[in-house]
Design an enzyme around this catalytic site. Structure first.
Site, short mmCIF file in Angstrom:
data_model
loop_
_atom_site.label_atom_id
_atom_site.label_comp_id
_atom_site.label_asym_id
_atom_site.label_seq_id
_atom_site.Cartn_x
_atom_site.Cartn_y
_atom_site.Cartn_z
N GLU A 65 0.86 -1.20 0.00
CA GLU A 65 0.00 0.00 0.00
C GLU A 65 0.89 1.24 0.00
O GLU A 65 1.79 1.37 0.82
CB GLU A 65 -0.93 -0.03 1.23
CG GLU A 65 -1.62 1.28 1.55
CD GLU A 65 -2.46 1.86 0.41
OE1 GLU A 65 -3.22 1.12 -0.24
OE2 GLU A 65 -2.35 3.09 0.18
N GLN A 66 0.59 2.16 -0.92
CA GLN A 66 1.45 3.35 -1.05
C GLN A 66 1.34 4.31 0.14
O GLN A 66 2.31 4.98 0.48
CB GLN A 66 1.12 4.10 -2.33
CG GLN A 66 -0.26 4.74 -2.34
CD GLN A 66 -0.52 5.59 -3.58
OE1 GLN A 66 0.32 5.67 -4.48
NE2 GLN A 66 -1.68 6.21 -3.65
N ARG B 22 -17.04 3.73 5.75
CA ARG B 22 -15.90 3.11 5.05
C ARG B 22 -14.77 2.75 6.00
O ARG B 22 -14.13 1.70 5.86
CB ARG B 22 -15.32 4.09 4.03
CG ARG B 22 -16.01 4.10 2.75
CD ARG B 22 -15.56 5.31 1.95
NE ARG B 22 -16.43 5.43 0.82
CZ ARG B 22 -16.26 4.80 -0.33
NH1 ARG B 22 -15.22 4.05 -0.52
NH2 ARG B 22 -17.12 4.93 -1.31
N TYR C 299 -28.35 7.86 4.33
CA TYR C 299 -28.61 6.63 5.08
C TYR C 299 -27.77 6.64 6.35
O TYR C 299 -26.77 7.37 6.45
CB TYR C 299 -28.32 5.38 4.24
CG TYR C 299 -26.97 5.34 3.55
CD1 TYR C 299 -25.82 4.90 4.20
CD2 TYR C 299 -26.84 5.73 2.21
CE1 TYR C 299 -24.60 4.86 3.55
CE2 TYR C 299 -25.62 5.69 1.56
CZ TYR C 299 -24.50 5.25 2.23
OH TYR C 299 -23.28 5.21 1.60
N ASP D 147 -11.56 -0.74 -8.96
CA ASP D 147 -11.55 0.51 -9.72
C ASP D 147 -10.38 0.58 -10.70
O ASP D 147 -10.41 1.36 -11.64
CB ASP D 147 -11.46 1.71 -8.76
CG ASP D 147 -12.83 2.11 -8.22
OD1 ASP D 147 -13.79 1.33 -8.39
OD2 ASP D 147 -12.95 3.20 -7.62
#
Ligand SMILES: Cc1cc2nc3c(=O)[nH]c(=O)nc-3n(C[C@H](O)[C@H](O)[C@H](O)COP(=O)(O)OP(=O)(O)OC[C@H]3O[C@@H](n4cnc5c(N)ncnc54)[C@H](O)[C@@H]3O)c2cc1C
Length: 416
Positions: free
Chosen positions: A53-54, A127, A237, A317
């Site tokens: 992970e960067q 998230r 929501y 993505d």
């Protein structure tokens, strides 16, 4: 083709541990929702996985996410149900409302009905909470190594396509294959297929969190609510067990194209964007926490004709960035992860497994990308087209979501 085997840690010696010594090792570029889910799915199939992970830490900026049954069944299969139930929120339904009058155009039931119908629930979750659930499981797994400050800079296929060397932050790692789960600006994608800028879609999204305790009791129902208006829409929501209302407010705008999860927005501008909208929308905006009010431009790409080459493939993505108008971008990354792991687990050749994965996934993800683009138009209609849309939506039959929610990434390889 002979797969690359590597030796992983040696503790004592018995038959079971011997099997552990011969595990195939894969590298994943990117530790977002897609990369971490892929690591867990692959480890479950007895691969050894290194996630590069960067960023300095695994994190994701604010805002909520909806997890539909097609992806929540994968997360449950990974043993994450308790974590999701603890941190998420189970909505009772989905509701579409008119921007000005607030009239309910149509609504459908989620809650326990959807879990019964599709075998897995629909969650709303922050998230950060989702990432925490994934990270906790990945950290606890003996076959997953997580590395931060580790930007993937370069890779090379070696030994006649049977392995890949990956350069990251001054070190070179060997593996049987590389998975680019490095997001819409994917370096792996760029190195495979050349530079191609993503396209600005003409939409800007505001994201904000509103502490639920600040709102009049009962104003926000425990549902995923979408307000349709001309050139705009507003979604809200509950997340964090109902502590916050997550809002995503999308406006057609030109001239501002900053794509960032951390660009703070100006509440005055947001207020102007939604002048004339229903009083509930004004109340939500009035009570937003300005320190977590973000604004960013929405980009996507057309579906790609191919994703990977040899022992290198893409996921999430990186290969199919998707507008949020079906709430399916992360769901597709999670589905990818399960299908990729099943294909690699079933084939001794990493390249063959990756090719099979791509063949199983390209059509579905392209359909979601196109459907999301279509929704961008449909959500923002005005005048007679909007009236016709509302009539059609009100008459939609139960089961309209079957094609989307019934898809089972865990069994798609067996039924292939
Ligand atoms: C407003 C909005 C709302 C959304 N709502 C939903 C929803 O409700 N439901 C849903 O399913 N989806 C939703 N989505 C889509 C979803 O957020 C994305 O599809 C999902 O986050 C993609 O995950 P990913 O892991 O593929 O990519 P990313 O989340 O972009 O993660 C990529 C990771 O790779 C790292 N990285 C990048 N380059 C490198 C490199 N060279 N080396 C190493 N690491 C690298 C990055 O730092 C990052 O951690 C929404 C999107 C938006 C914009």
């Amino acid at each position: 083709m002979v797969p690359t085997f590597i030796m992983v840690g040696f503790v004592g010696y018995n038959g079971e541990q011997y099997l552990g010594l011969c595990m195939r090792r894969l590298i994943i570029a990117g530790g977002g929702i897609g990369g971490l889910t892929a690591a867990l799915c692959l480890a479950q199939k007895d691969f050894s996985v290194l996630v590069l992970e960067q960023a300095a830490q695994f994190s994701t900026a604010g805002a909520g996410i909806q997890l539909s049954p097609n992806c929540s069944r994968v997360l449950h299969h990974l043993g994450l149900e308790a974590g999701l139930r603890g941190k998420g929120f189970l909505p009772e339904g989905t509701q579409f409302r008119d921007w000005r009058s607030g009239r309910v155009i149509t609504e459908s039931v989620l809650g326990s009905a959807i879990a019964e119908r599709y075998g897995a629930p629909y969650y709303h979750i922050h998230r950060g909470d989702l990432l925490d659930v994934l990270l906790e499981a990945a950290r606890a797994h003996p076959h997953i190594e997580l590395r931060v400050n580790a930007r993937v800079e370069h890779f090379e296929t070696v030994r006649a396509g049977s392995g890949v060397q990956v350069r990251s932050a001054g070190t070179t790692e060997s593996s049987a294959g590389l998975i680019g789960a490095d997001g819409i600006h994917s370096k792996v994608r760029q190195d495979l297929w050349g530079e191609q800028q993503p396209l600005f879609t003409g939409n800007v999204a505001w994201r904000m969190l509103v502490p639920a305790e600040r709102l009049p009791a009962g104003m926000v129902r425990p549902m995923s609510t979408v307000w349709w208006g001309p050139g705009k829409h507003f979604v809200h929501y509950y997340v964090a067990g109902g502590e916050f209302v997550n809002c995503v407010c999308v406006v057609e705008k030109s001239g501002w194209q900053v794509e960032s999860w951390t660009e703070l927005g100006d509440v005055g501008e947001l207020r102007v964007d939604f002048v004339g909208w229903h009083a509930d929308i004004q109340t939500l905006i009035a009570h937003a926490d300005p320190s977590v009010l973000y604004k960013w431009a929405l980009f996507d790409r057309p579906p790609m004709p191919h994703w990977g080459k040899g022992n290198v493939t893409l996921l999430g993505d990186a290969c199919h960035p998707t507008l949020p108008f079906m709430a399916q971008g992360a769901a597709m990354a999670i589905e990818d992860a399960a299908v990729l792991a099943a294909c690699l687990g079933a084939d001794q050749s990493v390249a063959n497994g990756m090719q099979r994965y791509e063949g199983l996934r390209r059509k579905r993800t392209a359909g979601i990308q196109q459907g999301s683009r279509r929704n961008a138009k449909v959500f923002h209609l005005s005048g007679i087209p909007a009236w016709l849309r509302n009539r059609g939506a009100a008459r939609a039959r139960r089961g309209t979501m079957d094609g989307l929610f019934r898809y089972d990434p865990l069994s798609v390889v067996q039924s292939d």
